[in-house]
Every structure is written in structure tokens, then in C-alpha cells.
Design a protein around this motif. Structure first.
Motif, PDB file in Angstrom:
ATOM      1  N   ILE A 171      -0.103 -30.870 -39.064  1.00  0.00           N
ATOM      2  CA  ILE A 171      -1.286 -31.062 -38.235  1.00  0.00           C
ATOM      3  C   ILE A 171      -1.095 -32.225 -37.266  1.00  0.00           C
ATOM      4  CG2 ILE A 171      -2.568 -32.638 -39.736  1.00  0.00           C
ATOM      5  CD1 ILE A 171      -5.011 -30.741 -39.171  1.00  0.00           C
ATOM      6  N   LYS A 172      -1.544 -32.001 -36.022  1.00  0.00           N
ATOM      7  CA  LYS A 172      -1.380 -32.995 -34.962  1.00  0.00           C
ATOM      8  C   LYS A 172      -2.712 -33.432 -34.370  1.00  0.00           C
ATOM      9  CE  LYS A 172       3.141 -32.694 -35.150  1.00  0.00           C
ATOM     10  NZ  LYS A 172       3.955 -33.807 -35.706  1.00  0.00           N
ATOM     11  N   VAL A 173      -3.645 -32.501 -34.254  1.00  0.00           N
ATOM     12  CA  VAL A 173      -4.921 -32.784 -33.583  1.00  0.00           C
ATOM     13  C   VAL A 173      -6.071 -32.377 -34.494  1.00  0.00           C
ATOM     14  CG1 VAL A 173      -6.385 -32.273 -31.592  1.00  0.00           C
ATOM     15  CG2 VAL A 173      -3.909 -32.443 -31.293  1.00  0.00           C
ATOM     16  N   VAL A 174      -6.987 -33.323 -34.726  1.00  0.00           N
ATOM     17  CA  VAL A 174      -8.183 -33.048 -35.525  1.00  0.00           C
ATOM     18  C   VAL A 174      -9.393 -33.546 -34.754  1.00  0.00           C
ATOM     19  CG1 VAL A 174      -9.431 -33.516 -37.666  1.00  0.00           C
ATOM     20  CG2 VAL A 174      -6.950 -33.233 -37.714  1.00  0.00           C
ATOM     21  N   SER A 175     -10.334 -32.643 -34.443  1.00  0.00           N
ATOM     22  CA  SER A 175     -11.573 -33.022 -33.778  1.00  0.00           C
ATOM     23  C   SER A 175     -12.738 -32.531 -34.628  1.00  0.00           C
ATOM     24  CB  SER A 175     -11.651 -32.413 -32.373  1.00  0.00           C
ATOM     25  OG  SER A 175     -12.859 -32.800 -31.731  1.00  0.00           O
ATOM     26  N   LEU A 176     -13.472 -33.501 -35.181  1.00  0.00           N
ATOM     27  CA  LEU A 176     -14.600 -33.189 -36.058  1.00  0.00           C
ATOM     28  C   LEU A 176     -15.861 -33.909 -35.580  1.00  0.00           C
ATOM     29  CD1 LEU A 176     -12.759 -33.596 -39.494  1.00  0.00           C
ATOM     30  CD2 LEU A 176     -13.132 -31.486 -38.224  1.00  0.00           C
ATOM     31  N   SER A 177     -15.919 -34.237 -34.320  1.00  0.00           N
ATOM     32  CA  SER A 177     -17.032 -35.022 -33.795  1.00  0.00           C
ATOM     33  C   SER A 177     -18.342 -34.247 -33.839  1.00  0.00           C
ATOM     34  CB  SER A 177     -16.728 -35.456 -32.360  1.00  0.00           C
ATOM     35  OG  SER A 177     -16.646 -34.334 -31.505  1.00  0.00           O
ATOM     36  N   LYS A 178     -19.442 -35.013 -33.871  1.00  0.00           N
ATOM     37  CA  LYS A 178     -20.799 -34.466 -33.821  1.00  0.00           C
ATOM     38  C   LYS A 178     -21.053 -33.464 -34.951  1.00  0.00           C
ATOM     39  CE  LYS A 178     -21.402 -35.414 -28.920  1.00  0.00           C
ATOM     40  NZ  LYS A 178     -21.740 -34.907 -27.579  1.00  0.00           N
ATOM     41  N   ASN A 179     -20.764 -33.926 -36.171  1.00  0.00           N
ATOM     42  CA  ASN A 179     -21.161 -33.227 -37.375  1.00  0.00           C
ATOM     43  C   ASN A 179     -21.907 -34.233 -38.250  1.00  0.00           C
ATOM     44  OD1 ASN A 179     -19.977 -30.302 -37.666  1.00  0.00           O
ATOM     45  ND2 ASN A 179     -18.371 -31.473 -36.655  1.00  0.00           N
ATOM     46  N   LEU A 180     -21.909 -34.027 -39.532  1.00  0.00           N
ATOM     47  CA  LEU A 180     -22.575 -34.952 -40.451  1.00  0.00           C
ATOM     48  C   LEU A 180     -21.620 -35.369 -41.559  1.00  0.00           C
ATOM     49  CD1 LEU A 180     -26.017 -33.110 -40.705  1.00  0.00           C
ATOM     50  CD2 LEU A 180     -25.520 -35.175 -39.397  1.00  0.00           C
ATOM     51  N   PHE A 181     -20.358 -35.583 -41.182  1.00  0.00           N
ATOM     52  CA  PHE A 181     -19.356 -35.992 -42.161  1.00  0.00           C
ATOM     53  C   PHE A 181     -19.570 -37.446 -42.558  1.00  0.00           C
ATOM     54  CE2 PHE A 181     -16.746 -32.496 -40.254  1.00  0.00           C
ATOM     55  CZ  PHE A 181     -16.581 -31.776 -41.420  1.00  0.00           C
ATOM     56  N   SER A 182     -19.165 -37.760 -43.781  1.00  0.00           N
ATOM     57  CA  SER A 182     -19.198 -39.133 -44.265  1.00  0.00           C
ATOM     58  C   SER A 182     -17.952 -39.354 -45.111  1.00  0.00           C
ATOM     59  CB  SER A 182     -20.463 -39.379 -45.099  1.00  0.00           C
ATOM     60  OG  SER A 182     -20.536 -38.459 -46.172  1.00  0.00           O
ATOM     61  N   GLY A 183     -17.826 -40.562 -45.662  1.00  0.00           N
ATOM     62  CA  GLY A 183     -16.689 -40.829 -46.538  1.00  0.00           C
ATOM     63  C   GLY A 183     -15.498 -41.387 -45.796  1.00  0.00           C
ATOM     64  N   GLY A 184     -14.306 -41.190 -46.361  1.00  0.00           N
ATOM     65  CA  GLY A 184     -13.087 -41.767 -45.814  1.00  0.00           C
ATOM     66  C   GLY A 184     -12.467 -40.911 -44.741  1.00  0.00           C
ATOM     67  N   PHE A 185     -11.280 -41.326 -44.270  1.00  0.00           N
ATOM     68  CA  PHE A 185     -10.616 -40.605 -43.204  1.00  0.00           C
ATOM     69  C   PHE A 185      -9.121 -40.871 -43.242  1.00  0.00           C
ATOM     70  CE2 PHE A 185     -13.381 -44.071 -41.761  1.00  0.00           C
ATOM     71  CZ  PHE A 185     -12.460 -45.084 -41.658  1.00  0.00           C
ATOM     72  N   GLN A 186      -8.361 -39.967 -42.663  1.00  0.00           N
ATOM     73  CA  GLN A 186      -6.913 -40.111 -42.582  1.00  0.00           C
ATOM     74  C   GLN A 186      -6.496 -39.971 -41.121  1.00  0.00           C
ATOM     75  OE1 GLN A 186      -4.971 -40.973 -45.054  1.00  0.00           O
ATOM     76  NE2 GLN A 186      -6.551 -40.896 -46.635  1.00  0.00           N
ATOM     77  N   PHE A 187      -5.208 -40.151 -40.840  1.00  0.00           N
ATOM     78  CA  PHE A 187      -4.767 -40.263 -39.466  1.00  0.00           C
ATOM     79  C   PHE A 187      -3.685 -39.253 -39.096  1.00  0.00           C
ATOM     80  CE2 PHE A 187      -6.813 -44.106 -40.523  1.00  0.00           C
ATOM     81  CZ  PHE A 187      -7.396 -44.555 -39.357  1.00  0.00           C
ATOM     82  N   VAL A 188      -3.779 -38.769 -37.860  1.00  0.00           N
ATOM     83  CA  VAL A 188      -2.805 -37.851 -37.296  1.00  0.00           C
ATOM     84  C   VAL A 188      -2.458 -38.381 -35.915  1.00  0.00           C
ATOM     85  CG1 VAL A 188      -3.437 -35.817 -38.628  1.00  0.00           C
ATOM     86  CG2 VAL A 188      -4.767 -36.406 -36.611  1.00  0.00           C
TER      87      VAL A 188
END
Length: 303
Positions: A171-188
Motif C-alpha cells: 500500500i502506498k496511498v491511503v485517504s480516509l478523510s471526512k469520516n468518523l475514525f478514531s484511535g491510532g494510525f500508521q504511515f505509508v
């Protein structure tokens, strides 16, 4: 030990392929039959993009939005963005064996992501942005072994980000903007998690060696921007931390100092060179005066 969702997926998978095995060999091929299931789930197709999806065809290779591999007439791509489709995404799409690309962005699709789609091991691009898809993004996403681009922005996803998202090696590109996610995150390489519900502090330890663009704007991140976090940011990477609740001084690192001022805006208690806002130097308590044991001199009071 199999979970309930895994058992359901296995049962569904067996049922679908058992049904397809009963189809006559001279009719529409398996991939076409699976695509027709999606067509029949669409409640409205105002632009008539699916009108030429016909069961009487031998293959779906000439259908609007469908691309097949030239050597075997198997579907590898379903691309129907901006089509104003109203409906949901069915399990059947996940059973198209060689599907590499799904782009159904900018439609009016709702419901949740089916487990079968998150187990499509050959899928490389999944773009469902600007729809009304809801529910959690489950750990089943670990089944997308070949995934390179994931765009689920502007939907109604909730819950924590799945840990297995960071295990996807391609995976190279992750776009999850404008949702209701919470918690931690990782990097690409590209990670957009703007306008969610991410909270807590920025992590001191993360794998950001390949990072080129990171957007955490408009969340609920708090605490300091630590020097450890700053050291993990590669040179020339763009980092947008605006409109959170970050505090304290921005570390003096080359990577952070070169960021645009607006990438730190909206953090009222943040200061430092990129903001051109000096940090207040905390005052230190002065040394107490020397106290002697001799009594103070008292002037004589005249009569």
C-alpha cells in the motif's frame, strides 16, 4: 478459531460458487454473472450507464465501465465514478477473481463494505470516496494483500482504524478523510486522515521513512509535538497538523521548520519558528535572600 464473520464469508462463498457451477456453459461467464448481481442491486441508474449490461452476452468485456484482460476475457476493472448510482455494494463483487481496480467514487452508494471485498487478494485500487458507506473498517482488510491505493474519504465510517492496515506491504496511498475514525494510525507514502475524530498525542515511534504527505488536520490531537516525532519525518515531507489541540513549542528541526505556516494553524497554544510566534520563556524562581541570625538594627526613636 473462525469468527462469525469468517464463517459467514465461507458459507456465502461456497453458496455463490455452487450456484455459478449450475449455470450453463454457453451463457454469460462467471464474472458477468457476478456483475449482474451488482446491477440488480442498484436502485437508480439515472444516466443509464448499466443499460448495456445484458445476460445474453457471452462476456461482460464490452459493458460500460468494465475492462477485461485481453487474453482470457476475465474482468480486471470496474470503473463507474460520477455515475449517480443509488444502491449498495454486494458480496458478489468480492468474488470476481482477477479484479484489480474498483472505482465507484462520487455516487450514492450506502450500506457497509462486504467481507468478500476485503478478501479480494488481487485488488490493487479500491476507491469508494464521496458515497454514504457506513460501519467499521474491520480487520478483514488484511486480506487485501495486493492493495496499493485505498480511498474511502467522505463517507460515514466509524470506529478505530484497523491495525492490519499497516501490515499491507504494497500500500502506498491511503485517504480516509471526512469520516468518523478514531484511535491510532500508521504511515505509508500518502496518508490523509483529516476531518476525523483522531485523539491523543502524536506518536513518538512510527515508521515514516517512506512518508511524503501526511494530513492530520481537523482532528482532536493534543499534547506536544515531541522531538522524537520530528526526527521520524523524512526530508521534504509535507505534514499538516492544523486545527487540533496541540500545545507547546514546535521542535527546531529542518523538516518541521520548512513546513507552511498554515500547516500548524488552529492550534492556539502552539508556538515556534514555523508559526513566527515566539514561545514564552517560563520564569524561574529567584534565589531566596540570605537570612542572618543577627537581629536587625532598630533606629532610636526620639522623644
Amino acid at each position: 478459531m473462525m469468527t462469525n464473520s469468517d464463517q459467514y464469508y465461507s458459507f456465502w462463498s461456497f453458496g455463490v460458487f455452487f450456484f455459478l457451477s449450475l449455470c450453463p456453459s454457453f451463457g454469460l461467464n462467471i464474472d458477468g454473472t457476478l456483475l449482474l448481481s451488482f446491477k440488480y442491486s442498484v436502485l437508480e441508474d439515472p444516466l443509464s450507464f448499466l443499460d448495456n449490461w445484458d445476460y445474453n452476452d457471452a462476456t461482460p468485456c464490452l459493458w460500460t465501465g468494465v475492462t477485461c484482460a485481453p487474453d482470457m476475457f476475465r474482468v480486471i476493472s470496474l470503473v463507474l465514478p460520477n455515475s449517480k448510482l443509488i444502491g449498495s455494494i454486494l458480496e458478489e463483487l468480492g468474488f470476481i477473481q482477477h479484479l484489480h481496480t474498483i472505482d465507484l467514487s462520487n455516487n450514492f452508494l450506502n450500506g457497509t463494505l462486504p467481507v468478500s471485498l476485503l478478501n479480494a487478494s488481487e485488488l490493487q485500487v479500491l476507491s469508494l470516496s464521496n458515497n454514504a458507506i457506513s460501519g467499521e473498517l474491520t480487520e478483514s482488510i488484511g486480506g487485501l494483500k495486493s492493495l496499493k491505493v485505498l480511498n474511502l474519504s467522505v463517507n460515514a465510517f466509524v470506529g478505530n482504524l484497523p491495525q492490519k492496515l499497516s501490515f499491507l506491504q504494497n500500500i502506498k496511498v491511503v485517504s480516509l478523510s471526512k469520516n468518523l475514525f478514531s484511535g491510532g494510525f500508521q504511515f505509508v507514502e500518502v496518508l490523509d486522515l483529516s476531518s476525523n475524530l483522531l485523539n491523543g498525542a502524536l506518536p513518538d515511534n512510527f515508521d515514516g521513512d517512506s512518508l511524503k504527505y501526511l494530513n492530520f488536520s481537523s482532528n482532536k490531537l493534543s499534547g506536544l509535538v515531541s522531538p522524537q516525532f520530528a526526527k521520524k519525518i523524512p526530508a521534504n515531507a509535507a505534514i499538516d497538523l492544523s486545527f487540533n489541540s496541540l500545545t507547546g513549542e514546535i521542535p527546531e528541526s529542518i523538516d518541521l521548520s520548512n513546513q507552511k505556516t498554515e500547516f500548524f494553524a488552529g492550534n492556539t497554544d502552539l508556538c515556534g519558528k514555523p508559526l513566527k510566534k515566539l514561545c514564552t520563556i517560563p520564569s524561574t524562581p529567584s534565589s531566596p535572600p540570605n537570612i542572618t541570625t543577627n537581629p536587625p538594627a532598630i533606629a532610636a526613636i526620639p522623644k
